[in-house]
Design an enzyme around this catalytic site. Structure first.
Site, mmCIF file in Angstrom:
data_model
loop_
_atom_site.group_PDB
_atom_site.id
_atom_site.type_symbol
_atom_site.label_atom_id
_atom_site.label_comp_id
_atom_site.label_asym_id
_atom_site.label_seq_id
_atom_site.Cartn_x
_atom_site.Cartn_y
_atom_site.Cartn_z
ATOM 1 N N VAL A 1 -47.134 -8.875 57.070
ATOM 2 C CA VAL A 1 -46.677 -9.612 55.904
ATOM 3 C C VAL A 1 -47.358 -8.981 54.696
ATOM 4 C CG1 VAL A 1 -46.106 -11.789 57.051
ATOM 5 C CG2 VAL A 1 -48.440 -11.399 56.250
ATOM 6 N N SER A 2 -46.826 -9.243 53.511
ATOM 7 C CA SER A 2 -47.291 -8.549 52.314
ATOM 8 C C SER A 2 -48.562 -9.108 51.694
ATOM 9 C CB SER A 2 -46.184 -8.542 51.254
ATOM 10 O OG SER A 2 -45.066 -7.852 51.754
ATOM 11 N N SER A 3 -48.923 -10.344 52.023
ATOM 12 C CA SER A 3 -50.121 -10.924 51.408
ATOM 13 C C SER A 3 -50.793 -11.895 52.376
ATOM 14 C CB SER A 3 -49.758 -11.652 50.114
ATOM 15 O OG SER A 3 -48.999 -12.807 50.394
ATOM 16 N N GLN B 1 -49.089 -15.290 53.117
ATOM 17 C CA GLN B 1 -47.899 -15.358 53.959
ATOM 18 C C GLN B 1 -48.295 -15.504 55.426
ATOM 19 O OE1 GLN B 1 -46.057 -11.695 52.592
ATOM 20 N NE2 GLN B 1 -44.484 -12.901 51.537
#
Length: 130
Positions: free
Chosen positions: A9-11, A14
């Protein structure tokens, strides 16, 4: 031969839950909570170092490996150079649609895989219509 999973996931805010659920049957799992803007992700690099000939790398979607075609191609080549293969359910579904007679454009519309990306993988894996 081992099934190796990779989820991203990007962060940190998340959640990986959906991907982890889909990858529950893998033998070894690597996860990152970082942007896919570059390939310098610790767990991705560990996974690439870990895989061996005959392993199957599993992802829920190709964009979990790389954000752009250049990075994705580089990562896929690293996997193949080790003698491992990549299994992406969406790509496998796209191959089935194509084999059933669907055009490249329609496959792209139905799967969300860019037409040029799909054509490149279709040619690379020798996917032909029946």
């Amino acid at each position: 031969m081992a099934k190796i999973g990779y989820a991203r996931v990007s962060s940190k805010e998340q959640h990986l839950d959906r991907q982890l659920s889909a990858l529950k049957d893998v033998d070894k799992l690597f996860t990152d909570k970082l942007s896919g803007a570059n390939t310098n992700r610790p767990e991705l690099q560990k996974m690439l170092a870990y895989i061996r000939e005959g392993d199957i790398v599993m992802v829920t979607e190709l964009d979990r490996l790389g954000r752009n075609n250049h990075d994705l191609t580089k990562i896929m080549n690293s996997i193949q150079n080790k003698g491992a293969t990549l299994d992406d359910p969406r790509l496998q579904h796209a191959f089935k649609l194509y084999r059933a007679g669907m055009s490249d454009i329609d496959v792209s519309r139905n799967t969300g895989i860019k037409r040029t990306t799909f054509i490149r993988y279709r040619v690379k894996y020798g996917i032909k219509r029946k």
